[in-house]
Design a protein around this motif. Structure first.
Motif, PDB file in Angstrom:
ATOM      1  N   LEU A  47      -6.087  11.993 -36.310  1.00  0.00           N
ATOM      2  CA  LEU A  47      -5.132  12.831 -35.604  1.00  0.00           C
ATOM      3  C   LEU A  47      -5.707  13.395 -34.313  1.00  0.00           C
ATOM      4  O   LEU A  47      -4.973  13.652 -33.349  1.00  0.00           O
ATOM      5  CB  LEU A  47      -4.683  13.981 -36.516  1.00  0.00           C
ATOM      6  CG  LEU A  47      -3.760  13.602 -37.689  1.00  0.00           C
ATOM      7  CD1 LEU A  47      -3.505  14.804 -38.582  1.00  0.00           C
ATOM      8  CD2 LEU A  47      -2.449  13.032 -37.172  1.00  0.00           C
ATOM      9  N   SER A  48      -7.027  13.587 -34.269  1.00  0.00           N
ATOM     10  CA  SER A  48      -7.647  14.115 -33.051  1.00  0.00           C
ATOM     11  C   SER A  48      -7.493  13.153 -31.875  1.00  0.00           C
ATOM     12  O   SER A  48      -7.636  13.558 -30.720  1.00  0.00           O
ATOM     13  CB  SER A  48      -9.132  14.397 -33.288  1.00  0.00           C
ATOM     14  OG  SER A  48      -9.831  13.203 -33.607  1.00  0.00           O
ATOM     15  N   ASN A  49      -7.221  11.869 -32.165  1.00  0.00           N
ATOM     16  CA  ASN A  49      -7.033  10.893 -31.088  1.00  0.00           C
ATOM     17  C   ASN A  49      -5.776  11.163 -30.268  1.00  0.00           C
ATOM     18  O   ASN A  49      -5.593  10.599 -29.191  1.00  0.00           O
ATOM     19  CB  ASN A  49      -6.961   9.465 -31.653  1.00  0.00           C
ATOM     20  CG  ASN A  49      -8.298   8.988 -32.202  1.00  0.00           C
ATOM     21  OD1 ASN A  49      -8.353   8.021 -32.931  1.00  0.00           O
ATOM     22  ND2 ASN A  49      -9.372   9.689 -31.877  1.00  0.00           N
ATOM     23  N   PHE A  50      -4.882  12.028 -30.789  1.00  0.00           N
ATOM     24  CA  PHE A  50      -3.695  12.382 -30.020  1.00  0.00           C
ATOM     25  C   PHE A  50      -4.033  13.339 -28.874  1.00  0.00           C
ATOM     26  O   PHE A  50      -3.300  13.429 -27.899  1.00  0.00           O
ATOM     27  CB  PHE A  50      -2.646  13.051 -30.923  1.00  0.00           C
ATOM     28  CG  PHE A  50      -1.830  12.093 -31.734  1.00  0.00           C
ATOM     29  CD1 PHE A  50      -1.063  11.112 -31.107  1.00  0.00           C
ATOM     30  CD2 PHE A  50      -1.809  12.160 -33.114  1.00  0.00           C
ATOM     31  CE1 PHE A  50      -0.288  10.234 -31.850  1.00  0.00           C
ATOM     32  CE2 PHE A  50      -1.040  11.283 -33.863  1.00  0.00           C
ATOM     33  CZ  PHE A  50      -0.284  10.312 -33.226  1.00  0.00           C
ATOM     34  N   ILE A  51      -5.142  14.083 -29.030  1.00  0.00           N
ATOM     35  CA  ILE A  51      -5.475  15.135 -28.074  1.00  0.00           C
ATOM     36  C   ILE A  51      -6.578  14.650 -27.134  1.00  0.00           C
ATOM     37  O   ILE A  51      -7.729  14.482 -27.542  1.00  0.00           O
ATOM     38  CB  ILE A  51      -5.934  16.418 -28.792  1.00  0.00           C
ATOM     39  CG1 ILE A  51      -4.905  16.840 -29.839  1.00  0.00           C
ATOM     40  CG2 ILE A  51      -6.167  17.529 -27.772  1.00  0.00           C
ATOM     41  CD1 ILE A  51      -3.525  17.118 -29.273  1.00  0.00           C
TER      42      ILE A  51
END
Length: 575
Positions: free
Chosen positions: A540-544
C-alpha cells in the motif's frame, strides 16, 4: 615448450572463437497486456498481425507458455531472473499488484541475476527499449539503484515506470486522482493537518518553541499532506516519463510517438551492433491502458484504439525483423515474442481477448491471465511451423539463454526455469517442468502438474475468483483482488485437465482425483520449504510517492520534450 597455464588459456581462446561464430544474437519482443486471443496465429481473424504471425510460420508457436504472474512488475522480474517473484520479494499482500508510482524506493533487488547480465559477461552488447517497471531509485532521486543498467543493459531508452491511464491527457479522472480523493475523503488529512498546525501555534504561544521551529514544523506538516495530493493528481507529469540511459528526456511523454521512437532506436541499435553479438529487448507499451497509437494507425483496425495499438505493434515488429533480414542476421538470431500478462478485461475502455481462457490480467491462477501468445524463431535450430503444446514458462528464458551461451547457472539461487531448447529443437516431447506454481501476489492460487507419462496436464485451483455474474472479471474494482471476500477458497481444490479441457469447464471428481492431488500437495509442501522470508517490494505504501525520489527535468518545472525525426521510418507500412 608451451607452459600448461598458457596452453589452457590458448585452448579457451580457441574454443571461445569457435563458439563465437555459433553464438546467436537475441531479440526479445515483450508486449504489455496483450491477450492470447489478440494475435492472428492464435486464432484472431479480425486484428491484422502478419509480422508476428510470420515469426510463428518461420519458427515455433508455444501454446501453453505461462507468465509467472498475471500483472507486469512481478511477471517481468520473473522473466529476467528465471525465478518466482516470491523468492525475492517482488510481491505484496494484495492491491496494488505492481508499482504504481515512480517516486517509490521499491524495485528489483540488486542481489538478483538477469539473463542480460549473463549475455553481457559473454561480450554481448545489450539494450532495453521501452517499458522497465521494476523500480528506479532507493534513497534519493538520481541514485538509480534499480535502473536497467544495474541488471545487464548497456543502453536504456524508454519508460522507467509504465504507460498507465494517467498518461492519457484526455482522461478526466485519473487513477491517481481517484486514490487522492479516497485518501482525503476517508482519512480526513486536511483536518488532521489543520489540527497539527494549530497545535504548533499553541506551542509557540506558550513559548515552548521558537518561530524558526514553527516554520520548519509547518513546512514539514504541509508537505506531508500536500505533496501526496500534488503527486497523485499530477500523475501524468510525474510518472509518464521517458529516459535515455540516466537522463529524463521527456516529461510528460507523448504516448502516440513512443512506438515509432522505440522502433527507430531498435533499427539504430541493430545497425550499430551488426558486427558483434547483441541482445535487444523491445518492451512495448502496447496495449496498456493509455491507448493512443501513432496517428497513422488510428482507425485502421476493426477494434477501435485497442486494435489500432495491436496493429501498430505488429508494424514495429515487422520493421525490426526486416532490419535483421537486411543486415543478414536473421539466420542466427534467437527471436522471442510474448506478453507480460493476459488482457485486462476490466479497464472500461476498448480491450482485447484472452481467447477461450477464463479470466485475465491480475488473476494469477486464471489461464486468461497467465497463458501468453508466445513465438520463438531461430532458423539454425528451430524448424519452421513447430508447435509446442507442452507447459513452458517465461522463467525458462533465463536457463535457455544460459545453455545457449554455455554458461553455468548461479549456484547460490534456486532457478525455477528450465532449458526449453530441447523442446524447441525437437529433441524432447514433454515439458521439462513436473510442477509449476501460479501465484497472485504472495498467495498460491493454482498448481500445474505434468506427469512424465500420458498426454495430460493437471491444474488444481486452491483459490477461485468471485467474478461479476456472467463474466470472468471483477469490474467493481477494475481488477480482481488476490484474497479476502473477493475470492473463494476451494476445499477441496478444483482439478482440471487443461490439456484436454483448456477452458476449464469440467472439473475432475473421479478416482484419479486423490492420486493427482496427493502428488500436487506434496509438491506444494516441498516448494514452500524452499522459500525464505524476504522483504516485500509491493504494498500500500507504493501508492504514496516520496518527494526526494522524484525525477525531474528542467527543474522546477519538470517539463521537457525530445525532438525526434521519424522520417526514416515508413510509418504505417514496412521499413
Amino acid at each position: 615448450m608451451v607452459r600448461p597455464a598458457w596452453f589452457a588459456f590458448l585452448c579457451c581462446v580457441a574454443l571461445g572463437s569457435s563458439r563465437g561464430s555459433d553464438r546467436p544474437n537475441f531479440v526479445f519482443f515483450v508486449a504489455d497486456d496483450l491477450g492470447i486471443g489478440d494475435v492472428g496465429c492464435f486464432g484472431n481473424d479480425t486484428i491484422r498481425t502478419p509480422h508476428i504471425d510470420r515469426i510463428a510460420a518461420k519458427g515455433a508457436k508455444l501454446t501453453q507458455h505461462l507468465a509467472a504472474a498475471a500483472v507486469c512488475t512481478p511477471s517481468r522480474s520473473a522473466f529476467l531472473t528465471g525465478r518466482y517473484p516470491i523468492r525475492y520479494g517482488m510481491v505484496g499482500t494484495d492491491l496494488p499488484l505492481a508499482f504504481v508510482q515512480l517516486a517509490i524506493p521499491s524495485g528489483l533487488p540488486r542481489s538478483e541475476v538477469t539473463f542480460p547480465q549473463l549475455a553481457k559477461a559473454h561480450g554481448y552488447r545489450t539494450a532495453l527499449l521501452g517499458k522497465w517497471h521494476l523500480g528506479l531509485n532507493c534513497a534519493w532521486a538520481g541514485d538509480h539503484c534499480h535502473h536497467p543498467s544495474n541488471f545487464g543493459f548497456d543502453y536504456f531508452y524508454g519508460l522507467p515506470l509504465t504507460n498507465g491511464l494517467d498518461c492519457d491527457p484526455d482522461v478526466t479522472v485519473t487513477v491517481g486522482q481517484y486514490i487522492a480523493m479516497l485518501l482525503y475523503r476517508h482519512l480526513r488529512l486536511w483536518e488532521i493537518s489543520t489540527t497539527i498546525f494549530v497545535a504548533i501555534l499553541a506551542l509557540k504561544y506558550f513559548r515552548y518553541i521558537q518561530w524558526k521551529t514553527v516554520f520548519l514544523l509547518s513546512v514539514f506538516g504541509w508537505s506531508l499532506v500536500a505533496y501526496p495530493h500534488l503527486a497523485l493528481t499530477n500523475g501524468r507529469r510525474l510518472n509518464c516519463v521517458i529516459m535515455r540511459d540516466d537522463e529524463i528526456i521527456e516529461m510528460p511523454f507523448n504516448v502516440s510517438t513512443i512506438t515509432p521512437r522505440m522502433t527507430l532506436e531498435a533499427v539504430r541499435f541493430l545497425e550499430e551492433s551488426k558486427k558483434e553479438p547483441f541482445l535487444l529487448e523491445v518492451s512495448y507499451w502496447n496495449v496498456h491502458t493509455a491507448q493512443l497509437p501513432y496517428m497513422e494507425f488510428r482507425g485502421r483496425s476493426r477494434h477501435g484504439l485497442y486494435g489500432d495499438a495491436v496493429e501498430e505493434m505488429d508494424w514495429s515488429v515487422g520493421v525490426v525483423m526486416a532490419t535483421l533480414e537486411r543486415l543478414g542476421l536473421t539466420e542466427n538470431t534467437f527471436v522471442y515474442f510474448t506478453s507480460d500478462n493476459g488482457g485486462h478485461i476490466e479497464t472500461g475502455v476498448e480491450g482485447g481477448s484472452n481467447g477461450i481462457y477464463k479470466g485475465g490480467k491480475g488473476q494469477g491462477g486464471s489461464e486468461g491471465g497467465i497463458r501468453m501468445p508466445t513465438l520463438v524463431q531461430w532458423p539454425r535450430k528451430i524448424k519452421p511451423g513447430t508447435v509446442v503444446s507442452e507447459a513452458t514458462s517465461q522463467m525458462d528464458i533465463f536457463p535457455t539463454v544460459a545453455d545457449i551461451l554455455g554458461t553455468p547457472l548461479p549456484q547460490d539461487k534456486v532457478i525455477d526455469g528450465r532449458n526449453i531448447m530441447p523442446l524447441l529443437g525437437g529433441a524432447a516431447v514433454t515439458s521439462p517442468h513436473d510442477v509449476l506454481f501460479h501465484y497472485c501476489s504472495e498467495y498460491l492460487h493454482a498448481v500445474r502438474y505434468r506427469p512424465r507419462e500420458g498426454n495430460v496436464t493437471w491444474k488444481a485451483h486452491f483459490v477461485s475468483y468471485n467474478w461479476d455474474p456472467g463474466t470472468t472479471g471483477c469490474y467493481s474494482l477494475r481488477i480482481c483482488r488476490c484474497a479476502g471476500q473477493e475470492v473463494t477458497y476451494n476445499d477441496p481444490p478444483l482439478l482440471y485437465d487443461v490439456t484436454n479441457d483448456p477452458g476449464e469447464d469440467r472439473p475432475i471428481s473421479d478416482p484419479r482425483y486423490p492420486v493427482v492431488m496427493g502428488v500436487i500437495n506434496k509438491a506444494v509442501e516441498e516448494h514452500v520449504r524452499s522459500l525464505t522470508e524476504e522483504e516485500k517490494q509491493i504494498g500500500l505504501s507504493n501508492f504514496i510517492p516520496r518527494p526526494w525520489l522524484q525525477e525531474c527535468c528542467n527543474f522546477p518545472f519538470c517539463d521537457c520534450k525530445e525532438d525526434v525525426d521519424l522520417s526514416s521510418l515508413e510509418i504505417g507500412g514496412q521499413s
